[in-house]
Design a protein around this motif. Sequence first.
Motif, PDB file in Angstrom:
ATOM      1  N   ALA A 118      -7.511  -1.035   3.335  1.00 49.16           N
ATOM      2  CA  ALA A 118      -6.234  -1.251   2.657  1.00 49.16           C
ATOM      3  C   ALA A 118      -5.100  -1.418   3.671  1.00 49.16           C
ATOM      4  O   ALA A 118      -4.188  -2.211   3.474  1.00 49.16           O
ATOM      5  CB  ALA A 118      -5.942  -0.094   1.715  1.00 49.16           C
ATOM      6  N   LEU A 119      -5.174  -0.662   4.767  1.00 48.97           N
ATOM      7  CA  LEU A 119      -4.130  -0.771   5.794  1.00 48.97           C
ATOM      8  C   LEU A 119      -4.144  -2.168   6.417  1.00 48.97           C
ATOM      9  O   LEU A 119      -3.101  -2.691   6.803  1.00 48.97           O
ATOM     10  CB  LEU A 119      -4.331   0.300   6.869  1.00 48.97           C
TER      11      LEU A 119
ATOM     12  N   LEU B 186       0.881  -1.156   0.000  1.00 60.88           N
ATOM     13  CA  LEU B 186       0.000   0.000   0.000  1.00 60.88           C
ATOM     14  C   LEU B 186       0.923   1.211   0.000  1.00 60.88           C
ATOM     15  O   LEU B 186       1.652   1.440   0.954  1.00 60.88           O
ATOM     16  CB  LEU B 186      -0.857  -0.051   1.271  1.00 60.88           C
TER      17      LEU B 186
ATOM     18  N   PRO C 225      -4.825   6.346   2.848  1.00 63.91           N
ATOM     19  CA  PRO C 225      -5.300   4.970   2.716  1.00 63.91           C
ATOM     20  C   PRO C 225      -6.487   4.651   3.617  1.00 63.91           C
ATOM     21  O   PRO C 225      -6.582   5.150   4.733  1.00 63.91           O
ATOM     22  CB  PRO C 225      -4.080   4.133   3.114  1.00 63.91           C
ATOM     23  N   SER C 226      -7.367   3.801   3.102  1.00 62.60           N
ATOM     24  CA  SER C 226      -8.512   3.345   3.878  1.00 62.60           C
ATOM     25  C   SER C 226      -8.048   2.331   4.917  1.00 62.60           C
ATOM     26  O   SER C 226      -6.996   1.705   4.763  1.00 62.60           O
ATOM     27  CB  SER C 226      -9.518   2.667   2.943  1.00 62.60           C
TER      28      SER C 226
ATOM     29  N   LEU D  80       2.190  -0.967   4.545  1.00 64.50           N
ATOM     30  CA  LEU D  80       2.223   0.444   4.165  1.00 64.50           C
ATOM     31  C   LEU D  80       3.642   0.898   3.850  1.00 64.50           C
ATOM     32  O   LEU D  80       4.560   0.670   4.613  1.00 64.50           O
ATOM     33  CB  LEU D  80       1.646   1.296   5.299  1.00 64.50           C
TER      34      LEU D  80
ATOM     35  N   GLU E  23      -6.925   3.970  -4.045  1.00 66.13           N
ATOM     36  CA  GLU E  23      -7.747   2.860  -3.562  1.00 66.13           C
ATOM     37  C   GLU E  23      -8.856   3.313  -2.616  1.00 66.13           C
ATOM     38  O   GLU E  23      -9.866   2.638  -2.487  1.00 66.13           O
ATOM     39  CB  GLU E  23      -6.879   1.803  -2.886  1.00 66.13           C
ATOM     40  N   HIS E  24      -8.650   4.443  -1.929  1.00 68.01           N
ATOM     41  CA  HIS E  24      -9.628   4.899  -0.947  1.00 68.01           C
ATOM     42  C   HIS E  24     -10.886   5.463  -1.598  1.00 68.01           C
ATOM     43  O   HIS E  24     -11.894   5.651  -0.925  1.00 68.01           O
ATOM     44  CB  HIS E  24      -9.010   6.004  -0.085  1.00 68.01           C
TER      45      HIS E  24
ATOM     46  N   ARG F 149       1.562   5.039   0.050  1.00 70.65           N
ATOM     47  CA  ARG F 149       0.930   6.319   0.360  1.00 70.65           C
ATOM     48  C   ARG F 149       1.608   7.398  -0.464  1.00 70.65           C
ATOM     49  O   ARG F 149       2.700   7.849  -0.143  1.00 70.65           O
ATOM     50  CB  ARG F 149       1.033   6.600   1.857  1.00 70.65           C
TER      51      ARG F 149
ATOM     52  N   THR G 281      -2.440   2.473  -4.332  1.00 67.19           N
ATOM     53  CA  THR G 281      -1.917   3.789  -3.966  1.00 67.19           C
ATOM     54  C   THR G 281      -3.046   4.635  -3.387  1.00 67.19           C
ATOM     55  O   THR G 281      -4.219   4.433  -3.723  1.00 67.19           O
ATOM     56  CB  THR G 281      -1.330   4.549  -5.176  1.00 67.19           C
ATOM     57  N   SER G 282      -2.682   5.555  -2.527  1.00 65.04           N
ATOM     58  CA  SER G 282      -3.656   6.487  -1.973  1.00 65.04           C
ATOM     59  C   SER G 282      -2.938   7.572  -1.190  1.00 65.04           C
ATOM     60  O   SER G 282      -1.948   7.295  -0.525  1.00 65.04           O
ATOM     61  CB  SER G 282      -4.616   5.746  -1.037  1.00 65.04           C
TER      62      SER G 282
ATOM     63  N   ARG H 153     -11.045  -2.435  -6.143  1.00 68.76           N
ATOM     64  CA  ARG H 153      -9.789  -2.592  -5.411  1.00 68.76           C
ATOM     65  C   ARG H 153      -9.655  -4.030  -4.909  1.00 68.76           C
ATOM     66  O   ARG H 153      -8.625  -4.677  -5.093  1.00 68.76           O
ATOM     67  CB  ARG H 153      -9.781  -1.643  -4.204  1.00 68.76           C
TER      68      ARG H 153
END
Length: 586
Positions: free
Chosen positions: A279-280, A153, A275-276, A285, A238-239, A155, A271-272, A254
């Motif tokens: 996803a975390l 993930l 991040p939500s 990360l 992704e968020h 950021r 990517t974000s 996603r």
Amino acid sequence: MGAHDAARRPQVGAGHLNDRVARVVVDEPALEKPFDYLVPEHLGDQVRVGTLVRVPLHGRRVGGWVRELDVEPPARVALKPIAKVTGWGPAPELFDLAEWAARRWAGRLPHFLRTASPPAAVHGLPPAEVVTDVPVGPVDPLMGEALRRERSLLRLPPSADAYPLVLAAAALGPTLVVAPAHATAQLLASRLRRAGVPVALLPREWARAAAGARVVIGARAAAWAPVPDLAAVIVLDEHEEVHQEEASPTWNARDVAAERARRAGVPCVLTSPSPSLEALAWGELLAPDRSTERAAWPIVDVVDRAREDPLRTDLYSPKLVDLVRSGKRVVCVLNRKGRARLLACGSCGDLARCDRCGLTVAMDDDVLQCRACAATRPAVCLSCGSSKLKVRRLGTTRAREDLERLAGVPVGEVTGDTDALPDASVLVGTEAVLRRVDQADAVAFLDLDAELLAPRYRAAEQTMALVARAARLVGGKAGGGRLLLQTRLPRHEVVLAALHGDPARVAAAEAARREPLGWPPYTAMAHVSGAPAAEYVAALQGVQVMGPADGAWLVRAPDHEVLAHALAAVPRPPGRLRVAVDPLRL
DNA sequence: CGGACAAGCTGA
DNA sequence: CAGCTTGTCCGG
């Protein structure tokens, strides 16, 4: 083919010993059982696993997909031949993925197979383009690291460019890129093309993707695009909630893309800028160092509206008026959508909130009721005890007139229904304006609290997403990009996260709030509504059922495995049942 | 899903 | 008991 050959063709139900038999999933959502058909000799070379066909069924002709070839048909069944080959369909591995998705989001298989099929019949594939070499320069260390891992993930701050990541992935082999919007996909596709990378832009270039492109890119549905020899998967932003289908089944591109990468054993990078939690929880990360990330967020001005002038209930602080008068390109955001009206204290200006959960409350028969937890309390201000509560309701139309008068410059209004972008350097709009404009000197949130205090469990995360989108329009600190946040909650984690360019603050606060309450992603949820919902939820086993509220139930399970199992175990009663797994708006 | 066919309801 | 509605079954 002559008349002689035609006469030797198998009769309906006859079936020669050496005729191939195809198992077909029919495009009738209520029919889960596949049916077997003979493959007529003259269609033999066109029928593969995935091929779209038309088949006779019970006196009519229906569409379907070849699921398997050379199967052993059940005894004592007279097979009919496939009537017609419609064209190319999903690749074999996407069938398994579609089955997985149908279970995960409690949907029907044909729904996903349609999504994985070309938008118009494809009879032949164009010749695959030859890849010379992908012109990848020195790869950013963080991006390189992300592509070496199974799932990461990344950021990426709002002003960062994802193009180098896509290019680096393409150097590994055929890459699937899922973008939050078609326009984003289109822009990246043309940049790649200019660099000489063979690209298929979905949905239009489905056939080109199936023939083999180096990068297959598109919005949500592209998660289902054909990508022979898939080597990497990237999901941008992704968020963003647009990755999730609004209608049931509420699948998320996603999650589909990530599962697809897992099945193919290839790296997946999400990517974000913020991040939500989902996803975390999913992957590791990777973030730039603090100072780099901080610099890539804009300069943030916080206007504490409670402190500045407690009696003011209007939305135009002196700082905002100055900004609008400055002659710069300014976008003002005022999300007036949502039926909820905000109540503010007539004495101290504080917003009326729930004393239990902190969300805004509505007036209901002279008492205040929380729309989230249903707690009620007398209609008095929690801060000063005044019982003089005023309704605050402002839309973009009114804000546009007010701003034009206050600042003396032309102001344009942009909402979801606006066709052409007004020709004015200052715009006021709902969050739609952040999707319509791609560059500005400053973005001002006139009433950030309407977002922060929205009665939805994801309110903070959703607000952070809006702020990140705004940050993208104005760019990083070096370019002078500015955000103006008008709020009565200057210590709110979203405000602090923007101020410090540190989205982890929102994630930490969200996690601390949701985990004890059992909200996703710490549980798996489904929203069940429609006429047969009562009967359906009553039969569910092994899950927690809450409700009804407004004719809908909430089903909660410890994880998606348990939820999917429970939802699939109960046969659907007839009628329109809507099951929304992972509801975003609760 | 949608057609086939069977079992139940109505009317004279 | 024809003629119609409603229900259940099943498709290759």
